[in-house]
Design a protein around this motif. Structure first.
Motif, PDB file in Angstrom:
ATOM      1  N   LYS A  21       2.764  15.226  14.251  1.00 26.52           N
ATOM      2  CA  LYS A  21       4.118  14.734  14.008  1.00 26.52           C
ATOM      3  C   LYS A  21       4.110  13.212  13.852  1.00 26.52           C
ATOM      4  CE  LYS A  21       7.239  16.631  16.513  1.00 26.52           C
ATOM      5  NZ  LYS A  21       8.120  16.956  17.676  1.00 26.52           N
ATOM      6  N   LEU A  22       3.342  12.541  14.704  1.00 27.67           N
ATOM      7  CA  LEU A  22       3.241  11.091  14.616  1.00 27.67           C
ATOM      8  C   LEU A  22       2.625  10.664  13.291  1.00 27.67           C
ATOM      9  CD1 LEU A  22       3.246   8.201  15.718  1.00 27.67           C
ATOM     10  CD2 LEU A  22       1.091   8.732  16.892  1.00 27.67           C
ATOM     11  N   LEU A  23       1.550  11.345  12.894  1.00 24.92           N
ATOM     12  CA  LEU A  23       0.899  11.013  11.629  1.00 24.92           C
ATOM     13  C   LEU A  23       1.861  11.187  10.458  1.00 24.92           C
ATOM     14  CD1 LEU A  23      -2.621  12.660  12.117  1.00 24.92           C
ATOM     15  CD2 LEU A  23      -2.176  10.229  11.763  1.00 24.92           C
ATOM     16  N   GLY A  24       2.584  12.301  10.453  1.00 22.77           N
ATOM     17  CA  GLY A  24       3.514  12.564   9.360  1.00 22.77           C
ATOM     18  C   GLY A  24       4.604  11.526   9.260  1.00 22.77           C
ATOM     19  N   THR A  25       5.090  11.074  10.403  1.00 21.48           N
ATOM     20  CA  THR A  25       6.122  10.026  10.415  1.00 21.48           C
ATOM     21  C   THR A  25       5.549   8.685   9.989  1.00 21.48           C
ATOM     22  OG1 THR A  25       7.271  11.172  12.212  1.00 21.48           O
ATOM     23  CG2 THR A  25       7.815   8.850  11.863  1.00 21.48           C
ATOM     24  N   TRP A  26       4.367   8.380  10.473  1.00 20.81           N
ATOM     25  CA  TRP A  26       3.736   7.092  10.188  1.00 20.81           C
ATOM     26  C   TRP A  26       3.426   6.944   8.704  1.00 20.81           C
ATOM     27  CZ3 TRP A  26      -1.117   5.293  13.436  1.00 20.81           C
ATOM     28  CH2 TRP A  26      -1.405   3.960  13.133  1.00 20.81           C
ATOM     29  N   VAL A  27       2.943   8.013   8.084  1.00 19.80           N
ATOM     30  CA  VAL A  27       2.599   7.977   6.657  1.00 19.80           C
ATOM     31  C   VAL A  27       3.787   7.536   5.819  1.00 19.80           C
ATOM     32  CG1 VAL A  27       2.199   9.517   4.693  1.00 19.80           C
ATOM     33  CG2 VAL A  27       0.645   9.568   6.645  1.00 19.80           C
ATOM     34  N   ASP A  28       4.982   7.964   6.188  1.00 18.89           N
ATOM     35  CA  ASP A  28       6.160   7.678   5.376  1.00 18.89           C
ATOM     36  C   ASP A  28       6.655   6.241   5.509  1.00 18.89           C
ATOM     37  OD1 ASP A  28       6.314  10.123   4.151  1.00 18.89           O
ATOM     38  OD2 ASP A  28       7.593  11.007   5.695  1.00 18.89           O
ATOM     39  N   VAL A  29       6.176   5.503   6.497  1.00 19.53           N
ATOM     40  CA  VAL A  29       6.677   4.145   6.687  1.00 19.53           C
ATOM     41  C   VAL A  29       5.586   3.083   6.520  1.00 19.53           C
ATOM     42  CG1 VAL A  29       8.528   4.913   8.204  1.00 19.53           C
ATOM     43  CG2 VAL A  29       6.331   4.237   9.206  1.00 19.53           C
ATOM     44  N   GLU A  30       4.326   3.490   6.441  1.00 18.50           N
ATOM     45  CA  GLU A  30       3.230   2.526   6.350  1.00 18.50           C
ATOM     46  C   GLU A  30       3.176   1.921   4.956  1.00 18.50           C
ATOM     47  OE1 GLU A  30       0.840  -0.028   7.121  1.00 18.50           O
ATOM     48  OE2 GLU A  30       1.042   1.379   8.815  1.00 18.50           O
ATOM     49  N   ASP A  31       3.113   0.584   4.893  1.00 13.15           N
ATOM     50  CA  ASP A  31       3.054  -0.073   3.582  1.00 13.15           C
ATOM     51  C   ASP A  31       1.748  -0.838   3.362  1.00 13.15           C
ATOM     52  OD1 ASP A  31       3.460  -2.161   5.323  1.00 13.15           O
ATOM     53  OD2 ASP A  31       5.381  -2.798   4.480  1.00 13.15           O
ATOM     54  N   ASP A  32       0.844  -0.806   4.329  1.00 14.42           N
ATOM     55  CA  ASP A  32      -0.471  -1.409   4.150  1.00 14.42           C
ATOM     56  C   ASP A  32      -1.396  -0.357   3.542  1.00 14.42           C
ATOM     57  OD1 ASP A  32      -3.380  -1.880   5.134  1.00 14.42           O
ATOM     58  OD2 ASP A  32      -2.404  -3.832   5.371  1.00 14.42           O
ATOM     59  N   ALA A  33      -1.949  -0.645   2.367  1.00 11.18           N
ATOM     60  CA  ALA A  33      -2.713   0.359   1.634  1.00 11.18           C
ATOM     61  C   ALA A  33      -3.959   0.816   2.389  1.00 11.18           C
ATOM     62  CB  ALA A  33      -3.102  -0.174   0.252  1.00 11.18           C
ATOM     63  N   VAL A  34      -4.617  -0.104   3.066  1.00 12.71           N
ATOM     64  CA  VAL A  34      -5.827   0.258   3.800  1.00 12.71           C
ATOM     65  C   VAL A  34      -5.495   1.227   4.935  1.00 12.71           C
ATOM     66  CG1 VAL A  34      -7.703  -0.624   5.237  1.00 12.71           C
ATOM     67  CG2 VAL A  34      -6.999  -1.889   3.205  1.00 12.71           C
ATOM     68  N   VAL A  35      -4.458   0.919   5.680  1.00 15.45           N
ATOM     69  CA  VAL A  35      -4.049   1.788   6.781  1.00 15.45           C
ATOM     70  C   VAL A  35      -3.546   3.118   6.244  1.00 15.45           C
ATOM     71  CG1 VAL A  35      -2.471   2.044   8.734  1.00 15.45           C
ATOM     72  CG2 VAL A  35      -3.506  -0.178   8.248  1.00 15.45           C
ATOM     73  N   LEU A  36      -2.767   3.075   5.164  1.00 15.53           N
ATOM     74  CA  LEU A  36      -2.216   4.293   4.595  1.00 15.53           C
ATOM     75  C   LEU A  36      -3.327   5.235   4.130  1.00 15.53           C
ATOM     76  CD1 LEU A  36       0.143   5.998   3.668  1.00 15.53           C
ATOM     77  CD2 LEU A  36       0.276   4.614   1.587  1.00 15.53           C
ATOM     78  N   ALA A  37      -4.348   4.686   3.497  1.00 17.39           N
ATOM     79  CA  ALA A  37      -5.462   5.528   3.061  1.00 17.39           C
ATOM     80  C   ALA A  37      -6.125   6.205   4.251  1.00 17.39           C
ATOM     81  CB  ALA A  37      -6.479   4.690   2.286  1.00 17.39           C
ATOM     82  N   ARG A  38      -6.284   5.484   5.356  1.00 19.76           N
ATOM     83  CA  ARG A  38      -6.878   6.071   6.544  1.00 19.76           C
ATOM     84  C   ARG A  38      -5.973   7.142   7.147  1.00 19.76           C
ATOM     85  NH1 ARG A  38      -8.948   1.477  10.509  1.00 19.76           N
ATOM     86  NH2 ARG A  38      -9.847   3.326  11.540  1.00 19.76           N
ATOM     87  N   LEU A  39      -4.686   6.933   7.070  1.00 22.54           N
ATOM     88  CA  LEU A  39      -3.746   7.927   7.572  1.00 22.54           C
ATOM     89  C   LEU A  39      -3.811   9.215   6.752  1.00 22.54           C
ATOM     90  CD1 LEU A  39      -0.610   5.716   8.307  1.00 22.54           C
ATOM     91  CD2 LEU A  39      -2.061   6.863   9.992  1.00 22.54           C
ATOM     92  N   LEU A  40      -3.903   9.077   5.431  1.00 25.98           N
ATOM     93  CA  LEU A  40      -4.015  10.270   4.586  1.00 25.98           C
ATOM     94  C   LEU A  40      -5.295  11.037   4.900  1.00 25.98           C
ATOM     95  CD1 LEU A  40      -2.791   8.917   1.121  1.00 25.98           C
ATOM     96  CD2 LEU A  40      -1.481  10.134   2.867  1.00 25.98           C
ATOM     97  N   ARG A  41      -6.388  10.310   5.121  1.00 28.41           N
ATOM     98  CA  ARG A  41      -7.641  10.965   5.494  1.00 28.41           C
ATOM     99  C   ARG A  41      -7.489  11.673   6.829  1.00 28.41           C
ATOM    100  NH1 ARG A  41     -10.984  13.904   3.799  1.00 28.41           N
ATOM    101  NH2 ARG A  41     -10.521  12.695   1.930  1.00 28.41           N
TER     102      ARG A  41
END
Length: 215
Positions: A21-41
């Motif tokens: 649930k945390l990951l799903g919420t975080w993905v929608d608000v993260e705007d740093d591409a490096v962090v976002l890519a890690r979240l998708l992984r």
């Protein structure tokens, strides 16, 4: 990221659900591409629900940063839904080599349509050698057993890159092609340490077990 994936085994089921649930919420608000890519992984590695993972992938398939787009194909389940397949087709034409390679692997897992097959076969001769290698490996193991794909694997036996020739021979072995022994002969001697634990060289031995008379 360790905090997302580690932790005690106590209340493991609850903890896993809360983490997703945390990951799903975080993905929608993260705007740093490096962090976002890690979240998708992390979504892929953590087993995010398939339908939700696809929705996330579709939202990020057109992201401006290639590092994010590279993670998108793995978010799609198998077989690809029509919307996911459309996104993968577009990513096969992406200007970034890493994105094209990831898309090739996703597309190769499908029973290819007449529309999709040329996209995958074109990536077998991509100008970027990394893309061509990954596309060859994925195609060799892939679900498409059409004559067009078999012919493409035969053509790859002329490639300068030995790894591509090995994938081509392996793909022919998986298809029980009668030209498999000759294909492996064209691969050449595999002296590199990277092939020590590679399963592809054993494809010839398995082909012989299936196709040659015992004794």
């Amino acid at each position: 990221m360790h905090a997302l994936t580690g932790g005690s085994t106590q209340h493991a089921g609850w903890y896993h659900r809360e983490r997703l649930k945390l990951l799903g919420t975080w993905v929608d608000v993260e705007d740093d591409a490096v962090v976002l890519a890690r979240l998708l992984r992390a979504l892929v590695d953590e087993g995010f629900p398939e339908a939700e993972a696809e929705a996330v992938g579709l939202r990020h398939a057109g992201h401006a940063d290639a590092r994010v787009r590279r993670e998108v194909p793995d978010l799609f389940g198998r077989p690809l839904t029509p919307r996911a397949a459309g996104a993968v087709r577009a990513l096969c034409r992406d200007p970034d080599a890493g994105v094209r390679a990831a898309a090739a692997e996703a597309l190769a897992g499908e029973a290819l349509s007449a529309e999709d097959r040329p996209l995958l076969l074109a990536l077998l001769t991509d100008a970027d050698p990394h893309v061509a290698r990954r596309a060859a490996y994925a195609t060799a193991r892939g679900a498409d057993r059409s004559p067009e794909t078999t012919d493409a694997l035969v053509r790859l036996l002329d490639a300068e890159d030995q790894d591509i020739r090995l994938s081509a021979a392996y793909g022919l072995a998986l298809r029980d092609d009668p030209g498999t022994p000759a294909a492996y002969a064209r691969v050449g001697r595999l002296d590199g340490s990277e092939y020590e634990h590679d399963h592809r060289p054993a494809g010839l031995w398995r082909w012989k077990l299936r196709n040659e008379p015992i004794g």
